[in-house]
Design an enzyme around this catalytic site. Structure first.
Site, PDB file in Angstrom:
ATOM      1  N   TYR A 145      -2.434   1.452 -11.662  1.00 18.03           N
ATOM      2  CA  TYR A 145      -3.849   1.627 -11.327  1.00 18.03           C
ATOM      3  C   TYR A 145      -4.037   1.242  -9.872  1.00 18.03           C
ATOM      4  O   TYR A 145      -3.524   0.209  -9.419  1.00 18.03           O
ATOM      5  CB  TYR A 145      -4.712   0.732 -12.208  1.00 18.03           C
ATOM      6  N   ASP A 194       1.012  -1.025  -3.069  1.00 21.08           N
ATOM      7  CA  ASP A 194      -0.302  -1.523  -3.469  1.00 21.08           C
ATOM      8  C   ASP A 194      -0.104  -2.948  -3.978  1.00 21.08           C
ATOM      9  O   ASP A 194       0.276  -3.159  -5.131  1.00 21.08           O
ATOM     10  CB  ASP A 194      -0.907  -0.616  -4.539  1.00 21.08           C
ATOM     11  N   LYS A 218      -8.212  -8.824  -3.843  1.00 23.25           N
ATOM     12  CA  LYS A 218      -8.217  -9.993  -4.734  1.00 23.25           C
ATOM     13  C   LYS A 218      -8.033 -11.320  -3.984  1.00 23.25           C
ATOM     14  O   LYS A 218      -8.994 -11.824  -3.425  1.00 23.25           O
ATOM     15  CB  LYS A 218      -7.192  -9.800  -5.856  1.00 23.25           C
TER      16      LYS A 218
END
Ligand code: PMP
Length: 430
Positions: free
Chosen positions: A146, A241, A269
């Site tokens: 994702y 990523d 994050k």
């Protein structure tokens, strides 16, 4: 005090009338675990409290950012001090450069970095850049990974898209979907064949170097090295990523852990310390193509927001303390070893994948190494486990296909409490 959820139930019913599904991000609705969500009132350290007064040990950590636990005093102080000077100026500030410098120091593959507001923006912008500098249109991603919710990346996606059974979302134009090629994680041969057939059209391969959105799936030996070699030989960019793995697998992320030098890296994050931040960066020759130094356009009204920069800087500085990652690793191992022992003792098939401060549980006898093997895990059993743990005061990610996170605030006390509750829960489900 025994578990109660009258207030959360009412809050959810009220929210459902005005917010789609009652939530602002799908997995929060707890659909995959067969109950309504609990509404959170506050957090401190490793703990959360909901509006009914239940207390939990938290392994979600806002889905990754809170590696220091909730409301860490130094981080809150930095945010307060920044807020008192104003919340946003839309003009350059020194902390943006300071955070960029900290990130570059930790990620030698990056010469420059641009701050954005989310992981979605980071991956979307990195792909635009990759297409611009290669003059090619196709991108490759891996099933079950994702990378946020931009159209081109909602193809065979993980996380909530997978949990809710819509890995490829309606609303993505066919023309967009056709530029995203998807292949199997840990399958270099499949990727090699893809490059052999259409390598001249591929701008980039984007990968979670440790996958965290189909549950945690580790790269097999040679997989990441193979990605590096293949992309290099075909003139495509390799994009790591590291929104989830960055500053979590270790301070230098998965790229330091596995010794790989990607062309572009996406972060999010942890670098925002719990405020909305993402970032993408990489080699100078590429980043110089970003506006205003180059023609590839990308912008943001709130990008580099002073509160977010302050929270991120405070977080990174605390993470630099010696022993931080040894402690995080030890915490994860204590839990994983304890759970593995429990499962053996009770005869429950369980796979635990993890590295650094992230891990996940798959109730299956078979090793999980890609999307297909992740899907074999018993999601119904997971849902029952989740509900049992919640009612016993342990807050897990409400889906089989998500990572669990330990923070520096989780001490042996909380970890052992968690293992006790796991024992009681698993016993009751056997
Ligand atoms: N990439 C990865 C690896 C992620 O885990 C996530 C979020 N879970 C994203 C991108 C998207 O980030 P955001 O939710 O901040 O848009």
């Amino acid at each position: 005090m025994s578990f109660q959820d009258v207030r959360s139930r009412a809050a959810f019913e009220r929210a459902e009338k005005v917010i789609p599904g009652g939530v602002n991000s799908p997995v929060r609705a707890f659909r995959a675990v067969g109950r309504h969500p609990v509404f959170i009132e506050r957090g401190a350290g490793p703990r959360l409290w909901d509006i009914d007064g239940n207390e939990y040990i938290d392994y979600v950590g806002s889905w990754g950012p809170l590696i220091l636990g909730h409301a860490r005093p130094e981080v809150i102080k930095a945010i307060k001090e920044a807020a008192e000077r104003g919340t946003s100026y839309g003009a350059p500030t020194v902390p943006e450069t300071e955070l960029a410098e900290e990130v570059l120091k930790a990620y030698p593959s990056m010469d420059m970095v641009r701050m954005v507001n989310s992981g979605t923006e980071a991956t979307m912008s990195a792909l635009r850049l990759a297409r611009a500098v290669t003059g090619r249109s196709k991108i490759v991603k891996f099933e079950g990974c994702y990378h946020g919710h931009s159209d081109q990346l909602l193809i065979k996606a993980g996380s909530g898209a997978l949990t809710l059974g819509v890995p490829t979302s309606p609303g993505v134009p066919e023309a967009t979907a056709s530029t995203t090629l998807s292949t199997v994680y840990n399958d270099l041969d499949g990727l090699r064949e893809m490059f052999r057939v259409q390598g001249e059209d591929i701008a980039a391969v984007i990968v979670e170097p440790v996958a965290g959105n189909m549950g945690v799936v580790l790269p097999e030996a040679g997989f990441l090295e193979g990605l590096r070699a293949l992309t290099q030989s075909y003139g495509a960019l390799l994009i790591f990523d590291e929104v989830m793995t960055g500053f979590r697998v270790g301070y230098g992320g998965a790229q330091a852990h596995f010794g790989i030098d990607p062309d572009l890296t996406c972060l999010g994050k942890v670098i925002g310390g719990g405020l909305p931040v993402g970032a993408y960066g990489g080699k100078r020759r590429y980043l110089e193509q970003i506006a205003p130094s180059g023609p590839v356009y990308q912008a943001g009204t709130l990008s580099g927001n002073p509160l977010a920069m302050a929270a991120g800087l405070a977080t990174l500085r605390l993470l630099q303390k010696p022993g931080t990652y040894e402690g995080l690793n030890a915490g994860r191992r204590r839990l994983a070893d304890g759970l593995a022992g429990l499962a053996r003792e009770l005869g429950i098939p369980l796979q635990i994948n993890g590295v650094g401060a992230m891990f996940s549980l798959f109730f299956t006898p078979d090793p999980v190494k890609d999307y297909a093997t992740a899907l074999r895990a018993d999601a119904e059993f997971f849902a029952r486990y989740f509900r049992g743990m919640l009612e016993r005061g342990v807050y897990l990610a409400p889906s089989q296909f998500e990572a669990l996170f330990v923070s520096t605030a989780h001490t042996e006390r909380e970890l052992d409490f968690t293992l006790e509750q796991a024992r009681a829960t698993l016993r009751s489900l056997r």
